[in-house]
Design an enzyme around this catalytic site. Structure first.
Site, PDB file in Angstrom:
ATOM      1  N   ARG A 152      -2.521  10.594   6.625  1.00 20.99           N
ATOM      2  CA  ARG A 152      -2.635   9.204   7.078  1.00 20.99           C
ATOM      3  C   ARG A 152      -2.212   8.249   5.979  1.00 20.99           C
ATOM      4  O   ARG A 152      -2.602   8.430   4.821  1.00 20.99           O
ATOM      5  CB  ARG A 152      -4.085   8.899   7.479  1.00 20.99           C
ATOM      6  CG  ARG A 152      -4.306   7.446   7.828  1.00 20.99           C
ATOM      7  CD  ARG A 152      -5.718   7.186   8.284  1.00 20.99           C
ATOM      8  NE  ARG A 152      -6.704   7.221   7.242  1.00 20.99           N
ATOM      9  CZ  ARG A 152      -7.043   6.185   6.466  1.00 20.99           C
ATOM     10  NH1 ARG A 152      -6.433   5.012   6.601  1.00 20.99           N
ATOM     11  NH2 ARG A 152      -7.987   6.316   5.554  1.00 20.99           N
TER      12      ARG A 152
ATOM     13  N   HIS B 206      -8.168  11.597  -0.870  1.00 22.46           N
ATOM     14  CA  HIS B 206      -7.702  10.322  -1.416  1.00 22.46           C
ATOM     15  C   HIS B 206      -7.549  10.552  -2.908  1.00 22.46           C
ATOM     16  O   HIS B 206      -8.434  11.111  -3.550  1.00 22.46           O
ATOM     17  CB  HIS B 206      -8.736   9.228  -1.140  1.00 22.46           C
ATOM     18  CG  HIS B 206      -8.242   7.840  -1.405  1.00 22.46           C
ATOM     19  ND1 HIS B 206      -7.904   7.407  -2.664  1.00 22.46           N
ATOM     20  CD2 HIS B 206      -8.036   6.791  -0.585  1.00 22.46           C
ATOM     21  CE1 HIS B 206      -7.506   6.150  -2.598  1.00 22.46           C
ATOM     22  NE2 HIS B 206      -7.573   5.750  -1.338  1.00 22.46           N
TER      23      HIS B 206
ATOM     24  N   HIS C 196     -11.600  12.133   1.943  1.00 21.05           N
ATOM     25  CA  HIS C 196     -11.639  10.760   2.433  1.00 21.05           C
ATOM     26  C   HIS C 196     -11.534  10.630   3.946  1.00 21.05           C
ATOM     27  O   HIS C 196     -12.169   9.766   4.552  1.00 21.05           O
ATOM     28  CB  HIS C 196     -10.471  10.013   1.784  1.00 21.05           C
ATOM     29  CG  HIS C 196     -10.443   8.551   2.062  1.00 21.05           C
ATOM     30  ND1 HIS C 196     -11.484   7.716   1.736  1.00 21.05           N
ATOM     31  CD2 HIS C 196      -9.502   7.761   2.631  1.00 21.05           C
ATOM     32  CE1 HIS C 196     -11.183   6.467   2.086  1.00 21.05           C
ATOM     33  NE2 HIS C 196      -9.991   6.479   2.645  1.00 21.05           N
TER      34      HIS C 196
ATOM     35  N   ARG D 148      -0.656   9.510  -0.131  1.00 20.51           N
ATOM     36  CA  ARG D 148      -1.891  10.054  -0.718  1.00 20.51           C
ATOM     37  C   ARG D 148      -1.798  11.550  -1.014  1.00 20.51           C
ATOM     38  O   ARG D 148      -2.339  12.013  -2.023  1.00 20.51           O
ATOM     39  CB  ARG D 148      -3.054   9.792   0.250  1.00 20.51           C
ATOM     40  CG  ARG D 148      -3.384   8.335   0.300  1.00 20.51           C
ATOM     41  CD  ARG D 148      -4.424   8.012   1.321  1.00 20.51           C
ATOM     42  NE  ARG D 148      -4.777   6.607   1.196  1.00 20.51           N
ATOM     43  CZ  ARG D 148      -5.664   5.986   1.953  1.00 20.51           C
ATOM     44  NH1 ARG D 148      -6.289   6.645   2.908  1.00 20.51           N
ATOM     45  NH2 ARG D 148      -5.923   4.722   1.769  1.00 20.51           N
TER      46      ARG D 148
ATOM     47  N   PHE E 206       0.862  -1.191   0.000  1.00 19.83           N
ATOM     48  CA  PHE E 206       0.000   0.000   0.000  1.00 19.83           C
ATOM     49  C   PHE E 206       0.890   1.230   0.000  1.00 19.83           C
ATOM     50  O   PHE E 206       2.073   1.143   0.356  1.00 19.83           O
ATOM     51  CB  PHE E 206      -0.882  -0.007   1.257  1.00 19.83           C
ATOM     52  CG  PHE E 206      -2.369   0.042   0.973  1.00 19.83           C
ATOM     53  CD1 PHE E 206      -2.982  -0.956   0.239  1.00 19.83           C
ATOM     54  CD2 PHE E 206      -3.162   1.071   1.471  1.00 19.83           C
ATOM     55  CE1 PHE E 206      -4.347  -0.926  -0.001  1.00 19.83           C
ATOM     56  CE2 PHE E 206      -4.531   1.120   1.240  1.00 19.83           C
ATOM     57  CZ  PHE E 206      -5.128   0.111   0.502  1.00 19.83           C
TER      58      PHE E 206
ATOM     59  N   GLU F 294      -7.158   2.097  -2.704  1.00 19.13           N
ATOM     60  CA  GLU F 294      -5.718   2.113  -2.970  1.00 19.13           C
ATOM     61  C   GLU F 294      -5.206   0.699  -3.253  1.00 19.13           C
ATOM     62  O   GLU F 294      -4.122   0.518  -3.809  1.00 19.13           O
ATOM     63  CB  GLU F 294      -5.018   2.698  -1.740  1.00 19.13           C
ATOM     64  CG  GLU F 294      -3.592   3.080  -1.941  1.00 19.13           C
ATOM     65  CD  GLU F 294      -3.081   3.955  -0.782  1.00 19.13           C
ATOM     66  OE1 GLU F 294      -3.801   4.880  -0.364  1.00 19.13           O
ATOM     67  OE2 GLU F 294      -1.986   3.680  -0.293  1.00 19.13           O
TER      68      GLU F 294
ATOM     69  N   GLN G  78      -7.772  14.903   4.531  1.00 14.64           N
ATOM     70  CA  GLN G  78      -7.121  14.101   3.489  1.00 14.64           C
ATOM     71  C   GLN G  78      -7.958  13.951   2.217  1.00 14.64           C
ATOM     72  O   GLN G  78      -9.121  13.532   2.282  1.00 14.64           O
ATOM     73  CB  GLN G  78      -6.822  12.698   4.028  1.00 14.64           C
ATOM     74  CG  GLN G  78      -6.157  11.791   2.999  1.00 14.64           C
ATOM     75  CD  GLN G  78      -5.641  10.507   3.619  1.00 14.64           C
ATOM     76  OE1 GLN G  78      -6.433   9.631   3.978  1.00 14.64           O
ATOM     77  NE2 GLN G  78      -4.334  10.390   3.746  1.00 14.64           N
TER      78      GLN G  78
ATOM     79  N   LEU H  96     -15.160   5.932  -3.489  1.00 12.31           N
ATOM     80  CA  LEU H  96     -13.749   5.540  -3.435  1.00 12.31           C
ATOM     81  C   LEU H  96     -13.370   4.449  -4.425  1.00 12.31           C
ATOM     82  O   LEU H  96     -14.111   3.499  -4.649  1.00 12.31           O
ATOM     83  CB  LEU H  96     -13.414   5.043  -2.022  1.00 12.31           C
ATOM     84  CG  LEU H  96     -11.898   4.903  -1.796  1.00 12.31           C
ATOM     85  CD1 LEU H  96     -11.246   6.260  -1.659  1.00 12.31           C
ATOM     86  CD2 LEU H  96     -11.590   4.044  -0.609  1.00 12.31           C
TER      87      LEU H  96
END
Ligand SMILES: Cc1cc2nc3c(=O)[nH]c(=O)nc-3n(C[C@H](O)[C@H](O)[C@H](O)COP(=O)(O)OP(=O)(O)OC[C@H]3O[C@@H](n4cnc5c(N)ncnc54)[C@H](O)[C@@H]3O)c2cc1C
Length: 572
Positions: free
Chosen positions: A385, A237, A350, A285, A122, A254, A235, A251
């Site tokens: 994050r 995304h 996100h 991100r 990730f 990821e 954040q 979404l």
């Protein structure tokens, strides 16, 4: 009081039945206390259920070199060093135990050939670290915790919205709200209250968040005197759906890039080469979101203002096995077969890194008896994050906050009695939109909030824009004094929205005021007028609290890394 309102008594009241709230409720119940768990929807339907890609924990099942030290360094670097290092250390050390515990409680993860929990790569994680169940990890986590919570004796109160924390002098004594079904008031007397109420992505229009994410818990904590921290850190995304318009923001996990998905611009170029040639598509991100934004600004975007994400080279069988939800999502919503064609993606709101300031090991807020864990709490993720770090956050800090709330209750010498005037005040506040005189439509105000946030507090910000956005939010706060609801209190979403927008407006003000204050670019906070990181700001967290004259903004030093942890940053 008991005559006026339906009333319940619990030692610990947990508000929120996502991963954090459920894990906390289990911990408090296992400590032998009476625990009430409240949620706005049905048990099992909290936002956590939507989590897809996985849960980060340095088990080292696939990459044996992985360990807590590397997870620590990745998380600090991802958060650009304004994280609370004490939280990050606890987190990196305890996440593996929490995942294994979940497995013992019945959570079924995808497996390696030799039967261990499988882990996938990730963004910005050095090693393959995300334990997962295809792209439906949140569902498995929620199912497992739900079963465990019910069997631990937790009392669940569903479809109930709490809107005010109650106190006895300085300390927490319960909470007040209404039943969504019939609008009737409900009062909880509790010796400790724990917030697991999640984030506030619904203040933006293009968002991956569910309807529940209106930030009630964070706003209630602020109103009760708790400190909020780093609210400017919201954040984006990088990969949300873009087309058709009705699905914009949903979404695209990821995990697509984790499983080999490649980002390209309109000319077919792998543009991440330009922005992060080392990590490429698996950069963090904030970096990938900004890169897509820059490509679009430079005229190299996809037809609907984003980029292309292609996984088709992995073959249909692999994609349907590893990314079944993504396959279904694109086929059903966009008529695109991702085993054959690329997806079109663009940044979507996100997650919120900011939130209620808590003590690292206990989840205690600055209000006695009030605890917080999960997305509503700040500190762990700093300025950005890493994917997968939320689900393990929920388990590690949910457990700790539940245990410490229980310990707090056990140490109490007297039972707190809620101040009845607060409940009465809130009940009349809730009913105000039905009274004559109001002329503002709550849905229209919500839409205007979303427009303001998207326009003035988006990916790229300037001081001038932020100041203008703040004025617009203050004006909306004024108009929200005159909200109107029609119909009855029987399941009335318009009336519910009246309270939601008040919470959202408080948090938007906090976002703007904090964003204006942080005059640098760091993580998710990108200031075009201050494009570089400033070491002085890297040593400060931004604090918001309710003062005598309204919202007060302050800064506090980021706790400095002790030498042994600083060495980990150099080693990694
Ligand atoms: C589509 C999607 C995919 C994601 N995938 C991942 C992933 O793969 N890995 C990862 O680590 N993270 C992922 N995330 C992020 C992660 O899912 C969330 O950060 C996390 O689930 C938040 O959990 P929580 O327990 O803090 O709150 P939530 O799950 O948001 O739960 C909040 C709870 O509080 C209740 N509540 C709120 N306000 C009130 C009120 N006023 N009164 C009563 N109850 C209230 C709600 O009803 C709900 O039960 C994803 C997020 C999204 C949107």
């Amino acid at each position: 009081m008991a005559d006026r309102y339906q009333t319940f008594d619990h030692d610990v009241l947990v508000i929120g039945a996502g991963g954090a709230g459920m894990r906390a409720a289990i911990a408090a119940a296992e400590a032998g206390l009476s625990v009430g768990l409240v949620c706005k929807s049905l048990l099992g339907k909290a936002h956590t259920v939507m989590a897809e890609g996985g849960i980060a924990a340095a088990l080292g099942n696939v990459d044996p070199q992985d360990n807590w030290q590397v997870h620590f360094a990745d998380t600090m670097r991802g958060g650009q060093m304004i994280n609370d290092y004490r939280m990050v250390e606890i987190f990196a050390k305890e996440a593996p135990d929490r995942v294994l515990e979940l497995e013992r409680w019945g959570g079924l993860f995808d497996r390696t050939a030799d039967g261990k929990i499988l882990q996938r790569p990730f963004g910005a994680h050095t090693y393959r670290r995300l334990c997962h169940v295809g792209d439906r990890t949140g569902l498995e986590l929620i199912r497992t915790l739900q079963d465990k919570a019910v069997h631990s004796g937790v009392t669940v109160h569903m479809e109930l919205t709490l809107t005010r924390l109650l106190n006895e002098a300085e300390r927490i004594a319960g909470a007040f709200g209404y039943r969504r079904e019939d609008g009737q008031p409900v009062l909880f007397r509790a010796k400790a209250v724990l917030l697991g109420t999640g984030g506030w992505g619904k203040v933006y229009k293009v968002t991956s968040n569910s309807w529940e994410c209106t930030g009630d818990g964070c706003a209630m904590a602020y109103e009760a005197g708790a400190e909020l921290m780093d609210m400017e850190m919201v954040q984006f995304h990088p990969t949300g759906m873009v087309w058709p318009p009705g699905v914009r923001g949903i979404l695209v996990t990821e995990a697509v890039r984790g499983e080999g998905g490649i980002l390209r611009n309109a000319s077919g170029e792998r543009f991440m080469q330009r922005y992060d040639p080392k990590k490429m598509d698996l950069s963090s991100r904030d970096v990938v979101s900004r890169s897509i934004y820059k490509e679009v600004q430079a005229g190299r975007g996809s037809p609907h203002g984003g980029a292309f994400l292609d996984i088709s080279h992995r073959g249909a069988e692999f994609i349907k096995k590893k990314l079944p939800s993504m396959y279904d999502q694109f086929l059903t919503l966009a008529d695109i077969d991702i085993t054959k064609s690329p997806m079109e993606v663009a940044p979507t709101i996100h997650y919120v890194m900011g939130g209620v300031r808590v003590e690292a090991g206990t989840g205690a807020t600055t209000v006695p008896g009030l605890f917080a864990a999960g997305e509503v709490a700040a500190g762990l993720h700093g300025a950005n994050r890493l994917g997968g770090n939320s689900l393990s956050d929920l388990l590690v800090f949910g457990k700790r906050a539940g245990e410490h709330a229980a310990a707090y209750v056990r140490a109490l010498r007297s039972v707190p009695v809620p101040d009845e005037r607060r409940a009465a005040e809130e009940w009349s506040f809730l009913q105000r939109p039905f009274e004559a005189g109001g002329n503002e439509n709550p849905y229209a105000i919500h839409e205007e909030i979303q427009d303001v946030m998207g326009t003035f507090a988006g990916i790229a910000r300037t001081g001038e824009q932020l100041a203008e956005g703040l004025q617009k939010i203050l004006a909306l706060q004024g108009r929200a004094e005159r909200l109107r609801a029609s119909g009855s209190m029987l399941f009335n979403p318009g009336w519910h929205t009246c309270r939601d927008v008040r919470f959202m407006l408080t948090l938007c003000e906090a976002i703007f005021r904090s964003a204006i204050e942080r005059r640098e670019s760091r993580g998710a906070h990108w200031r075009l007028d201050f494009p570089d990181q400033d070491p002085a700001w890297g040593a400060r967290n931004i604090i918001v609290r309710l003062g005598d004259a309204g919202m007060q903004v302050d800064t506090r030093p980021v706790p400095p890394l002790p030498a042994e942890l600083a060495r980990l940053m150099q080693a990694a």
